[in-house]
Scaffold this motif. Structure first.
Motif, PDB file in Angstrom:
ATOM      1  N   PHE A  69      42.831  30.069  48.600  1.00 44.00           N
ATOM      2  CA  PHE A  69      41.546  31.513  47.581  1.00 44.00           C
ATOM      3  C   PHE A  69      43.005  31.668  46.600  1.00 44.00           C
ATOM      4  O   PHE A  69      44.504  32.156  47.577  1.00 44.00           O
ATOM      5  CB  PHE A  69      41.410  32.029  48.362  1.00 44.00           C
ATOM      6  N   THR A  70      43.083  31.963  45.458  1.00 43.43           N
ATOM      7  CA  THR A  70      44.237  32.913  45.071  1.00 43.43           C
ATOM      8  C   THR A  70      43.437  34.119  45.356  1.00 43.43           C
ATOM      9  O   THR A  70      42.832  34.664  45.545  1.00 43.43           O
ATOM     10  CB  THR A  70      43.763  32.560  43.577  1.00 43.43           C
ATOM     11  N   GLU A  71      44.725  35.225  44.950  1.00 43.90           N
ATOM     12  CA  GLU A  71      44.384  36.617  45.206  1.00 43.90           C
ATOM     13  C   GLU A  71      43.150  36.660  44.070  1.00 43.90           C
ATOM     14  O   GLU A  71      42.830  36.421  42.751  1.00 43.90           O
ATOM     15  CB  GLU A  71      45.987  37.909  44.126  1.00 43.90           C
ATOM     16  N   MET A  72      42.905  38.567  44.161  1.00 45.24           N
ATOM     17  CA  MET A  72      41.802  38.663  43.692  1.00 45.24           C
ATOM     18  C   MET A  72      42.189  38.872  42.279  1.00 45.24           C
ATOM     19  O   MET A  72      43.336  39.232  41.563  1.00 45.24           O
ATOM     20  CB  MET A  72      41.464  39.971  43.999  1.00 45.24           C
ATOM     21  N   VAL A  73      41.507  38.286  41.027  1.00 49.56           N
ATOM     22  CA  VAL A  73      41.629  38.683  39.363  1.00 49.56           C
ATOM     23  C   VAL A  73      40.709  39.265  38.977  1.00 49.56           C
ATOM     24  O   VAL A  73      39.253  38.624  39.151  1.00 49.56           O
ATOM     25  CB  VAL A  73      41.940  37.022  38.931  1.00 49.56           C
ATOM     26  N   THR A  74      40.564  40.124  38.564  1.00 46.35           N
ATOM     27  CA  THR A  74      39.358  41.004  37.962  1.00 46.35           C
ATOM     28  C   THR A  74      39.423  40.590  36.123  1.00 46.35           C
ATOM     29  O   THR A  74      39.717  39.621  36.033  1.00 46.35           O
ATOM     30  CB  THR A  74      39.373  42.701  37.719  1.00 46.35           C
ATOM     31  N   SER A  75      37.740  40.609  36.482  1.00 45.77           N
ATOM     32  CA  SER A  75      36.773  40.141  35.469  1.00 45.77           C
ATOM     33  C   SER A  75      37.444  40.921  33.291  1.00 45.77           C
ATOM     34  O   SER A  75      38.302  39.978  33.034  1.00 45.77           O
ATOM     35  CB  SER A  75      35.693  40.312  35.284  1.00 45.77           C
ATOM     36  N   ALA A  76      37.674  42.047  33.934  1.00 44.93           N
ATOM     37  CA  ALA A  76      39.083  42.686  32.436  1.00 44.93           C
ATOM     38  C   ALA A  76      39.924  42.246  32.405  1.00 44.93           C
ATOM     39  O   ALA A  76      40.479  41.712  31.271  1.00 44.93           O
ATOM     40  CB  ALA A  76      38.809  44.773  32.842  1.00 44.93           C
ATOM     41  N   ALA A  77      40.794  41.898  33.490  1.00 43.39           N
ATOM     42  CA  ALA A  77      42.092  41.010  32.466  1.00 43.39           C
ATOM     43  C   ALA A  77      42.048  39.784  32.685  1.00 43.39           C
ATOM     44  O   ALA A  77      42.988  39.213  31.631  1.00 43.39           O
ATOM     45  CB  ALA A  77      43.464  40.928  34.748  1.00 43.39           C
ATOM     46  N   LEU A  78      41.602  39.232  32.956  1.00 43.31           N
ATOM     47  CA  LEU A  78      40.842  37.844  32.185  1.00 43.31           C
ATOM     48  C   LEU A  78      40.991  37.630  30.920  1.00 43.31           C
ATOM     49  O   LEU A  78      40.700  37.078  29.586  1.00 43.31           O
ATOM     50  CB  LEU A  78      39.733  36.748  32.936  1.00 43.31           C
ATOM     51  N   VAL A  79      39.498  38.847  30.819  1.00 39.47           N
ATOM     52  CA  VAL A  79      38.864  38.763  29.321  1.00 39.47           C
ATOM     53  C   VAL A  79      40.391  39.207  28.046  1.00 39.47           C
ATOM     54  O   VAL A  79      40.354  39.104  26.958  1.00 39.47           O
ATOM     55  CB  VAL A  79      37.922  39.874  29.114  1.00 39.47           C
ATOM     56  N   HIS A  80      40.542  39.823  28.349  1.00 39.83           N
ATOM     57  CA  HIS A  80      41.878  41.189  28.110  1.00 39.83           C
ATOM     58  C   HIS A  80      43.142  40.777  28.410  1.00 39.83           C
ATOM     59  O   HIS A  80      44.199  41.187  27.197  1.00 39.83           O
ATOM     60  CB  HIS A  80      41.993  42.381  27.971  1.00 39.83           C
ATOM     61  N   GLY A  81      43.428  39.962  29.316  1.00 35.34           N
ATOM     62  CA  GLY A  81      45.175  39.502  29.272  1.00 35.34           C
ATOM     63  C   GLY A  81      45.412  38.556  29.282  1.00 35.34           C
ATOM     64  O   GLY A  81      45.218  37.893  28.529  1.00 35.34           O
ATOM     65  N   ASP A  82      46.921  37.613  30.058  1.00 35.73           N
ATOM     66  CA  ASP A  82      46.962  35.839  29.726  1.00 35.73           C
ATOM     67  C   ASP A  82      47.005  35.552  30.869  1.00 35.73           C
ATOM     68  O   ASP A  82      46.744  35.711  32.250  1.00 35.73           O
ATOM     69  CB  ASP A  82      48.814  37.474  30.430  1.00 35.73           C
ATOM     70  N   ILE A  83      46.458  34.761  30.200  1.00 37.32           N
ATOM     71  CA  ILE A  83      45.051  34.308  31.020  1.00 37.32           C
ATOM     72  C   ILE A  83      46.015  33.136  31.400  1.00 37.32           C
ATOM     73  O   ILE A  83      46.224  32.586  33.193  1.00 37.32           O
ATOM     74  CB  ILE A  83      44.059  33.204  30.157  1.00 37.32           C
TER      75      ILE A  83
END
Length: 331
Positions: free
Chosen positions: A36-50
């Motif tokens: 499993f990955t670390e938890m990634v937030t949905s907000a980080a994915l939508v607005h961050g460095d994918i």
């Protein structure tokens, strides 16, 4: 079917620990365990460095991405982004008790809002054909009865999720730190066993306080899979026994030379992409636990790897401290 089989033994998502360098190491020790990955937030994915958030090595498969969030629309967008990276499973975090997670209205606090979790999961399922799962606690704060857990599960299972991972401790969202929440609330494995019995053929995996593979064997008589966290991280060689014990693999576990060669080549490759050596070696400190020379092994990997310009030769120097003891131990 292969993913369902891999859920029999998984390594838990752990913030600041199960990054891609950690997962690469764990994959050298077990080819079959679900990582499993670390938890990634949905907000980080939508607005961050994918790429930074989702990039991984192909050898990590089977690998699950854990998402945190509580906005159905945003989670659906995040899942669509995840699909471009080919993860084997997408897991919604409904178990993390940290203040930061609570302030963002996701993690364990969502157990108090099963209908919202169901909406989130429906949105996620509608955005992907990748299996979607949930990781939760057995309860939170004063919502700690079996009735509360059943109410939550009865809301989320009908959304056509594929499996449920249950940490067998409740979370105290007020008054305990995340670290304390991993130790202080008492374990209640029997509640998870009863949940599995109630759900019949629906896959239920158990997590929390499991320290040995013998303990795993006992749990697997009652549930579909086990998930190890801190033990797998601090004592990674436990993973070397997993493939033969749980997946019927007959090949020998990788020996010292093979682990060293794999991690040396990986470090060289990742340094070429801008990674620092200590970002990789910090996950390797437990490899030599219990062997003569282990203290010096850890010292080299933790101190020398931090120095400017440190390269794969540091890994070789560390393994040289324990080579003879490791080889005789394996033999």
């Amino acid at each position: 079917m292969e993913l369902e089989q891999s859920r029999k033994f998984s390594v838990a998502p752990m913030m600041d620990w199960t990054d891609r360098h950690c997962r690469y190491l764990h994959r050298q020790l077990s080819s079959r365990a679900l990582l499993f990955t670390e938890m990634v937030t949905s907000a980080a994915l939508v607005h961050g460095d994918i790429e930074r958030l989702l990039g991984y090595d192909d050898s990590e498969h089977p690998v699950a991405l854990q998402l945190g969030g509580s906005d159905p629309r945003e989670l659906a967008l995040a899942v669509a982004i995840c699909d471009r990276f080919g993860y084997d499973e997408i897991n919604l975090n409904v178990g993390c008790p940290s203040d930061r997670v609570q302030s963002g209205k996701f993690g364990a606090c969502l157990m108090a809002e099963p209908d919202l979790v169901a909406e989130c999961l429906k949105a996620m399922r509608g955005a992907t054909d990748t299996p979607v799962t949930v990781k939760c606690r057995i309860g939170i704060d004063d919502q700690d009865s079996e009735t509360d857990l059943n109410r939550f599960v009865d809301a989320v299972v009908p959304t056509e999720i594929d499996a449920l991972y249950v940490h067998a401790r409740k979370a105290w969202l007020k008054g305990l730190s995340p670290k304390e929440n991993r130790d202080i609330p008492p374990l209640d494995y029997d509640r998870v066993y009863r949940l599995k019995q109630r759900l019949g053929n629906f896959p239920v995996m158990i997590n929390g306080g499991i320290k040995t593979l013998d303990e795993c064997d006992g749990h697997l008589e009652r549930v579909d899979g086990v998930m190890l966290g801190r033990v797998a991280y601090h004592e990674p060689m436990i993973l070397a026994e997993v493939d033969a014990r749980y997946f019927g693999e007959t090949s020998e576990p990788k020996n010292l030379d093979e682990i060293e060669a794999a991690m040396t080549a990986y470090a060289e490759r990742e340094r070429g992409k801008g990674a620092r050596l200590n970002q990789i070696t910090r996950h390797m400190l437990g490899l030599a636990n219990g062997l003569p020379g282990a203290r010096r092994f850890r010292q080299i990997l933790s101190v020398e790897a931090c120095k400017p310009g440190a390269g794969p030769e540091v890994i070789a120097a560390a393994f040289a401290q324990v080579r003879g003891a490791f080889d005789s131990n394996v033999a």
